[in-house]
Design an enzyme around this catalytic site. Structure first.
Site, mmCIF file in Angstrom:
data_model
loop_
_atom_site.group_PDB
_atom_site.id
_atom_site.type_symbol
_atom_site.label_atom_id
_atom_site.label_comp_id
_atom_site.label_asym_id
_atom_site.label_seq_id
_atom_site.Cartn_x
_atom_site.Cartn_y
_atom_site.Cartn_z
ATOM 1 N N LYS A 73 7.576 0.888 -4.121
ATOM 2 C CA LYS A 73 7.045 1.831 -3.035
ATOM 3 C C LYS A 73 5.730 0.931 -2.604
ATOM 4 O O LYS A 73 5.559 1.161 -1.471
ATOM 5 C CB LYS A 73 6.697 3.265 -3.646
ATOM 6 C CG LYS A 73 5.751 3.959 -2.598
ATOM 7 C CD LYS A 73 5.113 5.025 -3.524
ATOM 8 C CE LYS A 73 3.747 4.601 -3.892
ATOM 9 N NZ LYS A 73 2.727 5.772 -3.889
ATOM 10 N N ASN A 74 4.997 0.516 -3.593
ATOM 11 C CA ASN A 74 3.672 -0.136 -3.283
ATOM 12 C C ASN A 74 3.917 -1.477 -2.631
ATOM 13 O O ASN A 74 3.036 -2.031 -1.954
ATOM 14 C CB ASN A 74 2.806 -0.414 -4.741
ATOM 15 C CG ASN A 74 2.445 0.941 -5.016
ATOM 16 O OD1 ASN A 74 2.166 2.035 -4.389
ATOM 17 N ND2 ASN A 74 2.249 0.977 -6.319
ATOM 18 N N ARG A 92 -2.246 8.096 0.960
ATOM 19 C CA ARG A 92 -3.430 7.364 0.848
ATOM 20 C C ARG A 92 -3.020 6.029 1.508
ATOM 21 O O ARG A 92 -4.016 5.377 2.008
ATOM 22 C CB ARG A 92 -3.531 6.987 -0.711
ATOM 23 C CG ARG A 92 -4.396 5.870 -1.159
ATOM 24 C CD ARG A 92 -5.892 6.286 -0.854
ATOM 25 N NE ARG A 92 -6.894 5.231 -0.913
ATOM 26 C CZ ARG A 92 -8.292 5.177 -0.829
ATOM 27 N NH1 ARG A 92 -8.639 6.207 -0.592
ATOM 28 N NH2 ARG A 92 -8.913 3.959 -1.055
ATOM 29 N N ASP A 140 -3.086 11.009 -3.569
ATOM 30 C CA ASP A 140 -3.231 11.452 -5.134
ATOM 31 C C ASP A 140 -4.622 12.081 -5.309
ATOM 32 O O ASP A 140 -5.492 11.783 -4.560
ATOM 33 C CB ASP A 140 -3.214 10.199 -5.899
ATOM 34 C CG ASP A 140 -1.524 9.968 -6.129
ATOM 35 O OD1 ASP A 140 -0.511 10.993 -5.860
ATOM 36 O OD2 ASP A 140 -1.123 8.899 -6.514
ATOM 37 N N ASP A 157 -0.451 2.503 -12.977
ATOM 38 C CA ASP A 157 0.320 3.495 -12.807
ATOM 39 C C ASP A 157 1.211 3.818 -13.905
ATOM 40 O O ASP A 157 1.936 4.987 -13.891
ATOM 41 C CB ASP A 157 1.092 3.161 -11.565
ATOM 42 C CG ASP A 157 0.409 3.131 -10.278
ATOM 43 O OD1 ASP A 157 -0.731 4.121 -10.189
ATOM 44 O OD2 ASP A 157 0.837 2.580 -8.974
ATOM 45 N N MET A 187 -9.587 2.788 -14.706
ATOM 46 C CA MET A 187 -9.517 2.748 -13.324
ATOM 47 C C MET A 187 -9.847 3.990 -12.484
ATOM 48 O O MET A 187 -10.491 3.886 -11.349
ATOM 49 C CB MET A 187 -8.532 2.132 -12.839
ATOM 50 C CG MET A 187 -8.319 0.391 -13.458
ATOM 51 S SD MET A 187 -6.766 -0.367 -12.726
ATOM 52 C CE MET A 187 -7.388 -0.707 -11.008
#
Length: 427
Positions: A22-23, A92, A116, A312, A334
């Protein structure tokens, strides 16, 4: 709204092919804005975040065709440079519109992005990099307006190795005049995918996979055919799911070259897996026991920018630790709200102490009981789903839109692996 109804206590195993990342998919889709020629992207996951990005492109006048996991995108021109807030509120990654728009069209007007709830995400690094290239920024009523008559290459040191800021700057710099050097750049696999895609379009990006990128601006980019890499977040989630339920699993086309540190971290929890050039193998009968640090100290698992352990997967590590004999400290460095989902695991019977917004201490093995749970974000949602498969009895996972933002065809893929799960309309 929909929910998942899950019956726990069944082994999850078999064979599955990893979905596209996805990223990587989101920035690569938006990079198609940088050319007026056709871009063909393969291995694009069918997930909610991709659907929102495609809705944005449709709204501005792009031509899009989809067949399975292959996308064809052509952007001859656009009908507007103002992005509707109904789109940006949902995702986002809409912030990744900044670089392509200001590079090719000279302007963008958009609302601040949603997405998110795992914590604050600074935009300062995006603006610093884009303005170093010559863009002018103004803000009003929670909207961003970015303009540029001409972009010129520059040398910059990012104050954080932000993935999306790095991607925005890359997409702006490839068509800028002259050379750009980005120091302290993010180097995650999805950033590498974006760079490799742009190079296949005629860009000149050096240092891919490192924290220093040199970009030599070109006048024009062409179309391309590019395949997105595997989603290592999905692969990591499946490794935990198989190991915790006692299943044996083969994950095909998993891009295991990215799993060196992930493999090490999992081994500290007693989870071992093997891999060859393409596939990952999880064997059954894992010895789920925490490996103490030298001197008998409780181990700490923490995250950081790549090549450190990815943030993640931290939610997945928490639920995994509940099923491993021993105690572990999980330190999420993070994002200050990622760990807040653990109250739901505690509700199921997990022994977890929330020390502060960034740290939890998990003691296993815990006997989890089925419960009604709501997914707060994409990764916590998958963690709760894993907990439901491990738990005794039936669970209901609500707000599954969040899970489906990042995980493709969840129900059918899990059923094919032996899971007892169905999707229903929420009451």
């Amino acid at each position: 709204m929909h929910s998942y109804i899950v019956e726990g206590g069944y082994k999850i195993g078999g064979q599955i092919t990893a979905s596209g990342n996805k990223n990587a998919a989101l920035p690569c889709i938006l990079a198609a804005l940088l050319t007026d020629e056709e871009v063909i992207l393969e291995n694009i996951p069918n997930i909610n975040d991709v659907k929102v990005v495609l809705d944005i492109l449709n709204d501005i006048g792009a031509d899009i065709a989809r067949e399975g996991n292959t996308l064809k995108i052509k952007v001859l021109n656009i009908v507007k440079t103002e992005i509707d807030s109904s789109f940006t509120d949902l995702i986002r990654a809409s912030i990744l519109l900044l670089g392509p728009f200001v590079s090719r069209f000279g302007k963008i007007d958009m609302a601040l992005p949603g997405g998110d709830v795992i914590g604050k995400r600074r935009l300062d690094t995006h603006f610093y990099g884009l303005c170093k290239l010559g863009a002018k920024l103004s803000t009003k009523d929670r909207r961003i307006v970015l303009k540029a008559n001409k972009l010129v290459g520059a040398e910059m040191f990012l104050d954080e190795a932000s993935v999306t800021a790095t991607e925005n700057i890359i997409m702006a710099a490839v068509l800028a005049e002259g050379n750009t050097v980005i120091m302290n750049a993010a180097c995650e696999p999805h950033v590498q995918d974006l760079c490799n895609m742009l190079n296949s379009m005629g860009a000149n990006i050096l240092g891919i996979g490192s924290n220093v990128l040199e970009i030599k601006g070109v006048k024009k980019l062409s179309g391309t055919v590019f395949r997105i890499g595997a989603d290592f977040m999905q692969v990591g989630s499946l490794i935990s799911l198989a190991a915790l339920t006692g299943g044996e699993l083969e994950i095909k086309k998993a891009d295991p070259q990215h799993f060196r540190l992930i493999r090490h971290v999992y081994s500290r929890l007693g989870i071992n897996f093997e891999y060859d050039r393409e596939n990952v193998y999880v064997r059954n009968k894992q010895e789920l026991k925490v490996k103490l640090d030298f001197g008998g100290h409780i181990p700490k698992i923490d995250d950081g920018p790549w090549p450190a352990f990815p943030t993640d997967l931290m939610s997945i590590i928490v639920v995994t630790a509940t099923q491993v004999e021993g105690t572990v400290l999980v330190f999420e460095k993070m994002f200050e709200s990622r760990m807040f989902f653990v109250d739901k695991l505690i509700k199921m019977g997990a022994r977890i102490v929330l020390c502060d917004p960034h740290r939890v201490v998990v003691t296993g093995k815990s006997s989890l009981k089925g419960n009604v749970l709501s997914s707060p974000d994409v990764r916590a949602g998958m963690s709760l789903l894993i907990a439901a498969f491990v738990a005794e009895g039936r669970s209901e996972i609500q707000n599954v839109y969040q899970i489906e933002r990042g995980y493709e065809d969840v129900v059918n893929k899990l059923i094919n692996l032996g899971a007892k799960i169905k999707k229903v309309k929420s009451q």
